[in-house]
Motif scaffolding. Structure first.
Motif, PDB file in Angstrom:
ATOM      1  N   VAL A   1      20.076  -7.762  -1.644  1.00 25.52           N
ATOM      2  CA  VAL A   1      20.527  -6.997  -2.985  1.00 25.52           C
ATOM      3  C   VAL A   1      19.301  -6.328  -3.541  1.00 25.52           C
ATOM      4  CG1 VAL A   1      20.431  -8.802  -4.473  1.00 25.52           C
ATOM      5  CG2 VAL A   1      21.592  -6.822  -4.948  1.00 25.52           C
ATOM      6  N   SER A   2      19.534  -4.997  -3.618  1.00 29.54           N
ATOM      7  CA  SER A   2      17.980  -4.484  -4.272  1.00 29.54           C
ATOM      8  C   SER A   2      18.480  -3.308  -5.115  1.00 29.54           C
ATOM      9  CB  SER A   2      17.460  -3.958  -2.990  1.00 29.54           C
ATOM     10  OG  SER A   2      17.994  -2.884  -2.525  1.00 29.54           O
ATOM     11  N   VAL A   3      17.497  -3.471  -6.225  1.00 23.80           N
ATOM     12  CA  VAL A   3      17.564  -2.263  -7.255  1.00 23.80           C
ATOM     13  C   VAL A   3      16.869  -1.146  -7.119  1.00 23.80           C
ATOM     14  CG1 VAL A   3      17.559  -1.797  -9.733  1.00 23.80           C
ATOM     15  CG2 VAL A   3      18.427  -3.901  -8.850  1.00 23.80           C
ATOM     16  N   VAL A   4      17.397  -0.045  -6.955  1.00 24.49           N
ATOM     17  CA  VAL A   4      16.321   1.280  -6.512  1.00 24.49           C
ATOM     18  C   VAL A   4      16.029   1.944  -7.907  1.00 24.49           C
ATOM     19  CG1 VAL A   4      16.036   3.562  -5.252  1.00 24.49           C
ATOM     20  CG2 VAL A   4      17.522   1.467  -4.128  1.00 24.49           C
ATOM     21  N   LYS A   5      14.575   1.941  -7.791  1.00 27.06           N
ATOM     22  CA  LYS A   5      14.129   2.438  -9.175  1.00 27.06           C
ATOM     23  C   LYS A   5      13.394   4.002  -8.911  1.00 27.06           C
ATOM     24  CE  LYS A   5      15.201  -0.567 -12.450  1.00 27.06           C
ATOM     25  NZ  LYS A   5      15.981  -0.166 -13.646  1.00 27.06           N
ATOM     26  N   PRO A   6      13.540   4.950  -9.731  1.00 30.96           N
ATOM     27  CA  PRO A   6      12.824   6.082  -9.442  1.00 30.96           C
ATOM     28  C   PRO A   6      11.184   5.763  -9.305  1.00 30.96           C
ATOM     29  CG  PRO A   6      14.118   6.610 -11.509  1.00 30.96           C
ATOM     30  CD  PRO A   6      14.224   4.928 -10.898  1.00 30.96           C
ATOM     31  N   THR A   7      10.693   6.693  -8.547  1.00 34.59           N
ATOM     32  CA  THR A   7       9.093   6.475  -8.022  1.00 34.59           C
ATOM     33  C   THR A   7       8.484   7.722  -8.625  1.00 34.59           C
ATOM     34  OG1 THR A   7       9.416   7.652  -6.152  1.00 34.59           O
ATOM     35  CG2 THR A   7       9.764   5.423  -5.986  1.00 34.59           C
ATOM     36  N   LEU A   8       7.115   7.496  -8.541  1.00 33.68           N
ATOM     37  CA  LEU A   8       6.253   8.714  -8.931  1.00 33.68           C
ATOM     38  C   LEU A   8       6.780   9.975  -8.183  1.00 33.68           C
ATOM     39  CD1 LEU A   8       4.124   9.814 -10.977  1.00 33.68           C
ATOM     40  CD2 LEU A   8       2.280   9.000  -9.385  1.00 33.68           C
ATOM     41  N   GLU A   9       7.124   9.701  -6.936  1.00 29.52           N
ATOM     42  CA  GLU A   9       7.207  11.004  -5.985  1.00 29.52           C
ATOM     43  C   GLU A   9       8.619  11.710  -6.560  1.00 29.52           C
ATOM     44  OE1 GLU A   9       7.162  13.466  -2.904  1.00 29.52           O
ATOM     45  OE2 GLU A   9       5.641  11.696  -3.238  1.00 29.52           O
TER      46      GLU A   9
ATOM     47  N   VAL B   1       9.694  11.460  -9.747  1.00 28.44           N
ATOM     48  CA  VAL B   1       9.321  12.249 -10.890  1.00 28.44           C
ATOM     49  C   VAL B   1       8.594  13.630 -10.634  1.00 28.44           C
ATOM     50  CG1 VAL B   1       7.590  12.313 -12.811  1.00 28.44           C
ATOM     51  CG2 VAL B   1       8.839  10.253 -12.409  1.00 28.44           C
ATOM     52  N   PHE B   2       7.633  13.605  -9.594  1.00 28.42           N
ATOM     53  CA  PHE B   2       7.067  14.816  -9.222  1.00 28.42           C
ATOM     54  C   PHE B   2       7.937  15.836  -8.927  1.00 28.42           C
ATOM     55  CE2 PHE B   2       4.361  17.545  -6.662  1.00 28.42           C
ATOM     56  CZ  PHE B   2       2.966  17.488  -7.449  1.00 28.42           C
ATOM     57  N   LEU B   3       8.700  15.522  -7.682  1.00 24.45           N
ATOM     58  CA  LEU B   3       9.753  16.386  -7.112  1.00 24.45           C
ATOM     59  C   LEU B   3      10.698  17.125  -8.353  1.00 24.45           C
ATOM     60  CD1 LEU B   3      10.860  14.563  -4.075  1.00 24.45           C
ATOM     61  CD2 LEU B   3       9.991  16.679  -4.248  1.00 24.45           C
ATOM     62  N   THR B   4      10.977  16.006  -9.314  1.00 21.13           N
ATOM     63  CA  THR B   4      11.984  16.617 -10.327  1.00 21.13           C
ATOM     64  C   THR B   4      11.368  17.663 -11.220  1.00 21.13           C
ATOM     65  OG1 THR B   4      13.190  14.539 -10.153  1.00 21.13           O
ATOM     66  CG2 THR B   4      13.400  15.886 -12.286  1.00 21.13           C
ATOM     67  N   LEU B   5      10.002  17.510 -11.536  1.00 26.30           N
ATOM     68  CA  LEU B   5       9.140  18.195 -12.397  1.00 26.30           C
ATOM     69  C   LEU B   5       8.804  19.408 -11.961  1.00 26.30           C
ATOM     70  CD1 LEU B   5       7.355  15.432 -14.722  1.00 26.30           C
ATOM     71  CD2 LEU B   5       9.608  16.815 -15.194  1.00 26.30           C
TER      72      LEU B   5
END
Length: 316
Positions: free
Chosen positions: A288-296, A298-302
């Motif tokens: 099991v793993s929880v996927v969290k947003p990364t700095l990458e 954030v950068f792609l979104t912004l």
């Protein structure tokens, strides 16, 4: 506050490199400056260093107005450029004595600083060797040493790990953290997200000549984090398991591919324990793993770009 830029504008002909940039750098921090090609990072660094004037706005350094003629602020700064700027016909020690002399160091103080900085960057055994015989990583370390030999209060590092091996990169990153612990403020630019995540206290993101976001990694991630994603592999998949997962409060969607499940929940819903509990009742899970947003992310979104995207409009 070590340095600040207040509504700074810089144009090259019809191209606006800096468009009312505001940037604050606090004493003792490592500030990461990110942006795609053409975002204006290098121009911002040149203006901060007093190498070129701003067209408008205000730049301060150590409480003084930063200008192209202010030598006092420059004496307290160090600049590590993208390019290797050491002299290949001087030994490592001779390079350091030269750059130390440019900052007014003489005699015993100069000798002590050269010895200390060679040890700091791991080049003591190579002090009498010529940089042209060094590996790329060793040249990069000497480049950093030349910017440190006068013990600056503020160090700007512009892409200091370009084109080097992982071992040298790790050595440089550890050195940056040590520099900050010793009291030097650092402005760090890189095309490697993992470097910025590993060493920076705060991050500023530039795009099209503007600072579009800044904060800690957690603060930046929080700006785009609207969902939590949980992945697990069930020992035995079933329609009943899928339906029970969908019924959990806050779950927005469940996708099953064979025994692999992906559950999307509202951010902060805290569903991990409930998901595992239900899966255990239906035969258990193998991972099991929880996927969290990364700095990458954030950068792609912004910016709509990856950090290594082209998109160069002629602005440095």
């Amino acid at each position: 506050m070590i340095a600040s830029m207040e509504s700074v504008v810089k144009r090259y002909g019809d191209v606006t490199a800096l468009d009312h940039v505001n940037l604050d750098i606090s004493e003792g921090e490592i500030l990461g400056l990110l942006g795609p090609n053409g975002a204006g990072k290098t121009t911002a660094i040149r203006v901060l260093c007093g190498l070129i004037p701003a067209d408008s706005g205000r730049v301060t350094m150590f409480g003084e107005n930063q200008t192209v003629t202010n030598l006092n602020t420059r004496r307290q700064m160090g600049l590590v450029t993208q390019e290797i700027t050491v002299f290949t016909d001087l030994t490592a020690a001779e390079n350091l004595r030269y750059f130390g002399g440019l900052h007014g160091l003489r005699g015993a103080e100069l000798a002590a600083n050269v010895k200390a900085v060679l040890e700091f960057v791991g080049l003591t055994e190579h002090a009498k060797k010529y940089p042209k015989k060094f590996s790329g990583g060793m040249q990069r370390r000497l480049n950093i040493a030349c910017a440190l030999v006068h013990k600056p209060k503020f160090l700007i590092m512009d892409e200091p790990t370009v084109g080097i091996d992982p071992q040298s990169r790790n050595h440089i990153l550890e050195s940056v953290k040590k520099i900050a612990r010793q009291g030097t403020t650092v402005l760090y630019t890189s095309h490697y997200m993992e470097e910025v995540q590993a060493i920076c206290d705060r991050i500023s993101i530039m795009d099209a000549g503007r600072v579009i976001a800044e904060g800690t990694l957690g603060e930046l991630v929080g700006r785009i984090q609207h969902e939590d994603k949980t992945l697990f592999t069930a020992v035995q998949s079933s329609d009943e398991l899928t339906e029970e997962l969908k019924a959990i409060s806050g779950v927005k969607g469940v996708t099953a591919s064979g025994n692999a499940y992906e559950i999307v929940s509202t951010a902060g819903s805290g569903n991990l324990n409930r998901i595992i509990e239900i899966a255990q009742r239906h035969g258990g899970v193998t991972d099991v793993s929880v996927v969290k947003p990364t700095l990458e992310d954030v950068f792609l979104t912004l910016t709509g770009k990856s950090l290594r995207d082209g998109g160069d409009n002629g602005v440095m």
